[in-house]
Write an enzyme that holds these catalytic residues in place. Structure first.
Site, mmCIF file in Angstrom:
data_model
loop_
_atom_site.group_PDB
_atom_site.id
_atom_site.type_symbol
_atom_site.label_atom_id
_atom_site.label_comp_id
_atom_site.label_asym_id
_atom_site.label_seq_id
_atom_site.Cartn_x
_atom_site.Cartn_y
_atom_site.Cartn_z
ATOM 1 N N LEU A 120 0.825 -1.214 0.000
ATOM 2 C CA LEU A 120 0.000 0.000 0.000
ATOM 3 C C LEU A 120 0.857 1.261 0.000
ATOM 4 O O LEU A 120 1.857 1.354 0.730
ATOM 5 C CB LEU A 120 -0.915 0.029 1.220
ATOM 6 C CG LEU A 120 -2.109 -0.925 1.214
ATOM 7 C CD1 LEU A 120 -2.920 -0.750 2.499
ATOM 8 C CD2 LEU A 120 -3.017 -0.692 0.009
ATOM 9 N N CYS A 121 0.430 2.214 -0.788
ATOM 10 C CA CYS A 121 1.104 3.524 -0.877
ATOM 11 C C CYS A 121 1.251 4.161 0.504
ATOM 12 O O CYS A 121 2.282 4.772 0.810
ATOM 13 C CB CYS A 121 0.285 4.431 -1.795
ATOM 14 S SG CYS A 121 0.705 6.163 -1.729
ATOM 15 N N PHE A 122 0.223 3.988 1.346
ATOM 16 C CA PHE A 122 0.266 4.649 2.650
ATOM 17 C C PHE A 122 1.255 4.000 3.610
ATOM 18 O O PHE A 122 1.533 4.536 4.682
ATOM 19 C CB PHE A 122 -1.139 4.774 3.251
ATOM 20 C CG PHE A 122 -1.862 5.977 2.709
ATOM 21 C CD1 PHE A 122 -2.440 5.943 1.445
ATOM 22 C CD2 PHE A 122 -1.922 7.159 3.411
ATOM 23 C CE1 PHE A 122 -3.069 7.061 0.916
ATOM 24 C CE2 PHE A 122 -2.555 8.292 2.900
ATOM 25 C CZ PHE A 122 -3.116 8.235 1.640
#
Lengths: 234, 128
Positions: A120-122
């Site tokens: 995930l990007c986050f």
């Protein structure tokens, strides 16, 4: 995603600059362009969520309780020459708008690199991300075509039950009551105004043209809804 | 490769020619614009490329950029070492950072490109 690509074409072929804000009907995972779409990378909790591949790079975004933007800039605009600067140019005005709502976000300032990047990007850290008390609340990614760029990003407002380890901005600020249509619309309008000022272009509200809608419709049918596109990186 | 013997495009690709084979890559100016490269997708050997059309893609700072083929022809080699290690693109863009070799179908396309001096002037104008 189809509309974002259609707007990128308008930027590349007609020198049109655009800014679009949107939300997703259902919780959805958008994959970075080069990301693998393999079940072992995904959490079981996400198995029933829709997945779509983006044109842009970076990690996967879980679109849920957030606000997504896409911004296109043509090749003839000076900002198209520097990919990193474009992130800063768009993110800085968002800091100002959020600050005015007592949501003091800031640039992360340092990049975090890992041998194996989180799915995930986050979970990833770029120096140009926006963070609130160290937690990432906005990340963006880009696609460049014929010199034009589409940059899209996600502002995480509420914590998603599908990714509870990434706290939403309003949860952290104990302002979850703000997550209402009226506030989101106001936020988008205010951000649009300050971004227009930052890139020195007049702001004009406009619907997609018939040509853009037609292209988006074709892209949706022939590309973004197709397994061949969404599972192509293996 | 000696840059004095190369041809350059306005989209920042370079071409070196030996006989009917063109070696192609992206210039140091392009690499500096892209900053840290993390992925590259190369065309398949045996496939055809067309001048001005996309023949590969690279990712840097979460930005995916298309690579445009300077010439038309058949891909005879691809520098697959770049898939695992993109550092030659920035460390040695005109040498070990080459991307593909192409058997040209229309060598006259080369006449459209800039020499090294003109390309440097072009880059200076782009930077301002």
């Amino acid at each position: 995603m189809a509309i974002d690509e259609s707007l990128l074409e308008s930027a590349a072929s007609q020198n049109i600059c655009s800014l679009r804000w949107y939300r997703w009907k259902h919780p959805t995972i958008s994959l970075g362009y080069f990301q693998k779409n393999e079940t072992e990378q995904k959490n079981d909790v996400w198995k029933d969520l829709s997945t779509v591949r983006r044109l842009s790079g970076g990690g996967a975004i879980l679109h849920h309780h957030e606000l997504t933007y896409s911004f296109t800039i043509p090749a003839n605009h000076p900002l198209s020459k520097s990919l990193p600067d474009l992130y800063i140019t768009i993110h800085k005005p968002l800091i100002d708008v959020l600050s005015a709502h007592h949501l003091k976000v800031e640039f992360r300032g340092v990049s975090i690199t890992a041998e194996t990047e989180p799915f995930l990007c986050f979970g990833r850290g770029d120096e140009r991300d926006l963070v609130y008390h160290g937690h990432k609340i906005l990340g963006s990614a880009q696609r460049r075509r014929r010199g034009a760029i589409v940059q899209h990003g996600s502002l995480l407002l509420l914590t998603s039950e599908y990714a509870p380890h990434f706290p939403g901005l309003l949860n952290q600020a104990e302002q979850t009551g703000l997550y209402q249509e009226e506030f989101l619309t106001q936020l988008a309008e205010e951000c649009s105004q300050v971004i227009a000022k930052a890139i020195n272009l007049p702001l004009k509200s406009q619907n997609l043209t018939d040509e853009e809608l037609l292209l988006a419709s074709h892209l949706e049918k022939d590309k973004y809804s197709q397994a061949a596109w969404n599972s192509r990186k293996k | 490769m000696d840059q004095g013997n190369l041809k350059f495009t306005k989209t920042h690709e370079w071409v070196g020619v030996e006989g009917e084979i063109a070696t192609m890559g992206i210039t140091d100016f392009a690499v500096n614009q892209l900053t840290d490269l993390v992925y590259i997708e190369l065309p398949e050997v045996g496939s055809n490329c067309e001048a001005g059309k996309v023949f590969g893609e690279v990712e840097s700072v979460k930005a995916v950029s298309d690579l445009y083929s300077p010439v038309s022809g058949e891909i005879t080699e691809a520098n697959t070492a770049l898939v695992d290690d993109q550092s030659p693109l920035s460390d040695d863009p005109f040498g070990t950072g080459w991307i593909t070799k192409v058997k040209m179908s229309n060598p006259a396309e080369l006449d459209l490109f800039m020499n090294a001096d003109d390309y440097r002037k072009f880059c200076e104008s782009e930077a301002h």
